[in-house]
Design a protein around this motif. Structure first.
Motif, PDB file in Angstrom:
ATOM      1  N   ALA A   1      38.944  37.936  40.787  1.00  0.00           N
ATOM      2  CA  ALA A   1      38.380  39.156  41.388  1.00  0.00           C
ATOM      3  C   ALA A   1      39.528  40.219  41.285  1.00  0.00           C
ATOM      4  O   ALA A   1      39.136  41.353  40.961  1.00  0.00           O
ATOM      5  N   ALA A   2      40.558  39.834  41.450  1.00  0.00           N
ATOM      6  CA  ALA A   2      41.798  40.793  41.413  1.00  0.00           C
ATOM      7  C   ALA A   2      41.706  41.552  39.989  1.00  0.00           C
ATOM      8  O   ALA A   2      42.132  42.445  39.904  1.00  0.00           O
ATOM      9  N   ARG A   3      41.423  40.493  39.101  1.00  0.00           N
ATOM     10  CA  ARG A   3      42.051  41.191  37.381  1.00  0.00           C
ATOM     11  C   ARG A   3      40.727  42.220  37.329  1.00  0.00           C
ATOM     12  O   ARG A   3      40.890  43.390  36.792  1.00  0.00           O
ATOM     13  N   VAL A   4      39.307  41.844  37.722  1.00  0.00           N
ATOM     14  CA  VAL A   4      38.308  42.722  37.497  1.00  0.00           C
ATOM     15  C   VAL A   4      38.564  44.064  38.012  1.00  0.00           C
ATOM     16  O   VAL A   4      38.455  45.016  37.640  1.00  0.00           O
ATOM     17  N   LEU A   5      38.949  44.026  39.377  1.00  0.00           N
ATOM     18  CA  LEU A   5      39.088  45.170  40.212  1.00  0.00           C
ATOM     19  C   LEU A   5      40.380  46.143  39.653  1.00  0.00           C
ATOM     20  O   LEU A   5      40.098  47.103  39.650  1.00  0.00           O
ATOM     21  N   ALA A   6      41.434  45.331  39.395  1.00  0.00           N
ATOM     22  CA  ALA A   6      42.423  46.173  39.043  1.00  0.00           C
ATOM     23  C   ALA A   6      42.299  46.806  37.503  1.00  0.00           C
ATOM     24  O   ALA A   6      42.866  47.882  37.193  1.00  0.00           O
ATOM     25  N   ARG A   7      41.375  46.102  36.673  1.00  0.00           N
ATOM     26  CA  ARG A   7      41.267  46.754  35.333  1.00  0.00           C
ATOM     27  C   ARG A   7      40.390  47.881  35.547  1.00  0.00           C
ATOM     28  O   ARG A   7      40.413  48.919  34.738  1.00  0.00           O
ATOM     29  N   ALA A   8      39.449  47.837  36.565  1.00  0.00           N
ATOM     30  CA  ALA A   8      38.756  48.911  36.967  1.00  0.00           C
ATOM     31  C   ALA A   8      39.292  50.432  37.658  1.00  0.00           C
ATOM     32  O   ALA A   8      38.881  51.235  37.923  1.00  0.00           O
ATOM     33  N   GLY A   9      40.933  50.117  37.628  1.00  0.00           N
ATOM     34  CA  GLY A   9      41.621  51.098  38.496  1.00  0.00           C
ATOM     35  C   GLY A   9      41.711  51.141  39.945  1.00  0.00           C
ATOM     36  O   GLY A   9      42.100  52.196  40.783  1.00  0.00           O
ATOM     37  N   VAL A  10      41.158  50.007  40.476  1.00  0.00           N
ATOM     38  CA  VAL A  10      41.097  49.875  41.879  1.00  0.00           C
ATOM     39  C   VAL A  10      42.509  49.473  42.480  1.00  0.00           C
ATOM     40  O   VAL A  10      43.264  48.495  41.687  1.00  0.00           O
ATOM     41  N   ASP A  11      43.351  49.915  43.488  1.00  0.00           N
ATOM     42  CA  ASP A  11      44.617  49.555  44.121  1.00  0.00           C
ATOM     43  C   ASP A  11      44.307  48.152  44.705  1.00  0.00           C
ATOM     44  O   ASP A  11      43.966  48.155  45.870  1.00  0.00           O
ATOM     45  N   VAL A  12      44.945  47.036  44.129  1.00  0.00           N
ATOM     46  CA  VAL A  12      44.482  45.804  44.570  1.00  0.00           C
ATOM     47  C   VAL A  12      45.790  45.073  45.049  1.00  0.00           C
ATOM     48  O   VAL A  12      46.882  45.324  44.167  1.00  0.00           O
ATOM     49  N   VAL A  13      45.796  44.477  46.185  1.00  0.00           N
ATOM     50  CA  VAL A  13      47.060  43.410  46.400  1.00  0.00           C
ATOM     51  C   VAL A  13      46.725  42.478  46.563  1.00  0.00           C
ATOM     52  O   VAL A  13      45.393  41.804  47.024  1.00  0.00           O
ATOM     53  N   LEU A  14      47.184  41.003  45.924  1.00  0.00           N
ATOM     54  CA  LEU A  14      46.760  39.874  45.831  1.00  0.00           C
ATOM     55  C   LEU A  14      47.857  39.081  46.525  1.00  0.00           C
ATOM     56  O   LEU A  14      48.907  38.977  46.237  1.00  0.00           O
ATOM     57  N   LEU A  15      47.464  38.186  47.573  1.00  0.00           N
ATOM     58  CA  LEU A  15      48.088  37.677  48.366  1.00  0.00           C
ATOM     59  C   LEU A  15      48.247  36.029  48.207  1.00  0.00           C
ATOM     60  O   LEU A  15      47.038  35.552  48.315  1.00  0.00           O
ATOM     61  N   ASP A  16      49.284  35.345  48.517  1.00  0.00           N
ATOM     62  CA  ASP A  16      49.085  33.861  48.437  1.00  0.00           C
ATOM     63  C   ASP A  16      50.402  33.195  49.311  1.00  0.00           C
ATOM     64  O   ASP A  16      51.456  33.996  49.290  1.00  0.00           O
TER      65      ASP A  16
END
Length: 413
Positions: A28-43
């Motif tokens: 999900a993070a990869r798809v969103l970030a490739r579209a220019g969305v500001d994404v934070v991925l947390l683990d």
């Protein structure tokens, strides 16, 4: 693969917060970030964390990786496999062809997480999701995150929960409908150079010794084998919350090794790498609400594992991408919260019949003699073997293999 980036500092806000850097969250993070969305991925764990899994990549995982632009990278590191070897209680066997591979989850998850970062997502770990933040109308608008002993408020337009089978985060977000898992599994790695070429298929074994579950041995890279046992429907509903059935996974594992000679040879000739580890499974797209205002649940947290086979990597990535696509569609169309949630839930409902069919096929695990019957007939019927291969590719209905109509066809083809 590029070197992992240093974990980003804790920001104050982002457009989308993805909690969980496994296959669903990283996809999900990869798809969103490739579209220019500001994404934070947390683990909760650093990049490259281990996950208890059979590590098998079946055709749906190949398709998802292809969509993510990562299939080549994964296959360069994975062990390619040509068949699933189905072995029945009487020792009957049929090798079902398919597009298959094995890659330990530590390596796969590291690669997927790095790919999300390469696309522009900011990765923060180790950090723990404590609870959602809510606005005055009760809409989720971020999360309270624990990191280095300090709690931070991270504002976000949307939160995606991709936190796997453990229900703690689901419960904190008010999304958990079933606290007990759908199944449980125990897995270990054995390094055994002498077994290379002797176990070449992804072997799945049914027998009275491992009933109501199944055993497996999958050849992994570097002369290593993934060996384990799984039990689906391991909990029965009691008092609305469920209670664990009487089973001992280690005893089932020992019975598998005792009764299946290749497993015995593997443990006898090889060296166990690390410990045997157990984990819960959440299956059949059940057990959790899929959305609430400002929040979507995806991956195994939403129940993305198939109950019959225990396979979940491909569907985890697929559901993660469906969540991302619903958010991107809403972004393009300036849709409101309800429309985004409706689009995502509709995409999961479209998948649900497949999960229900795999649940029907789960009878094989409880009645292993069914496996013997299917294998015996498939040895004599190219059409049935083709249908079994279609189950791997999701072009055939697994439930039909054990229906009344399916049994009648076994003796007519």
């Amino acid at each position: 693969m590029s070197e992992p980036l240093a974990a980003a500092p804790m920001p104050q806000r982002c457009e989308v917060l993805v909690v969980g850097a496994g296959p669903a969250g990283s996809a999900a993070a990869r798809v969103l970030a490739r579209a220019g969305v500001d994404v934070v991925l947390l683990d909760q764990q650093p990049q490259g964390r281990d996950k208890i899994c059979g590590d098998g990549l079946i055709p749906d995982a190949h398709a998802a990786l292809q969509r993510l632009g990562l299939l080549g990278q994964v296959m360069a590191r994975a062990e390619p496999v040509a068949h699933v070897g189905c072995i029945g209680p009487r020792g009957t066997r049929i090798d079902v062809p398919g597009e298959l591979a094995v890659l330990p989850r530590r390596e796969l998850d590291e690669l997927l997480c790095q790919a999300a970062q390469d696309a522009g997502a900011r990765f923060i770990a180790p950090a723990r999701f404590e609870k959602p933040l809510e606005d005055g109308q009760g809409r989720v608008c971020g999360a309270l995150v624990g990191k280095d002993g300090v709690q931070h408020e991270l504002q976000a337009d949307w939160v995606l929960l991709a936190t796997g089978a453990v229900p703690k985060a689901l419960s904190a977000a008010g999304m958990c409908e079933r606290h007990t898992p759908s199944g449980v599994a125990l897995r270990g790695y054995v390094r055994a150079p002498s077994m290379v070429g002797r176990i070449k298929a992804m072997e799945v074994v049914w027998s009275k010794a491992v009933r109501p579950g199944y055993g497996w041995i999958f050849p992994a890279p570097n002369a290593t084998f993934n060996i384990g046992v799984g039990v689906t429907d391991s909990h029965s509903a009691v008092g609305g919350k469920g209670a664990k059935k009487e089973l001992n996974l280690r005893a089932i594992f020992d019975a598998f090794v005792e009764h299946y000679e290749p497993a015995a040879a593997l443990m006898r000739e090889g060296e166990l790498v690390g410990e045997l580890k157990g984990a819960p499974l959440r299956c059949t797209l059940d057990g959790a609400r899929w959305s609430r205002p400002g929040l979507l649940v995806t991956g195994e947290a939403a129940g993305s594992t198939y109950s019959f086979t225990g396979e979940g990597i491909g569907k985890a990535m697929e559901t993660g991408m469906l969540a991302a696509e619903a958010l991107l569609q809403g972004r393009r169309q300036h849709s409101d919260d309800a429309a985004v949630r409706a689009a995502y839930e509709q995409s999961l409902r479209a998948l649900k019949p497949k999960f229900d069919l795999y649940q029907r096929a789960n009878k094989v695990n409880a009645m292993p003699w069914l496996a013997d019957l299917l294998i015996w007939r498939a040895q004599r019927s190219p059409r049935l073997l083709q249908r079994m291969s279609g189950v791997l590719r999701e072009t055939s209905n697994p439930g039909n293999l054990i229906s009344l109509k399916g049994f009648s066809r076994l003796f007519l083809e």
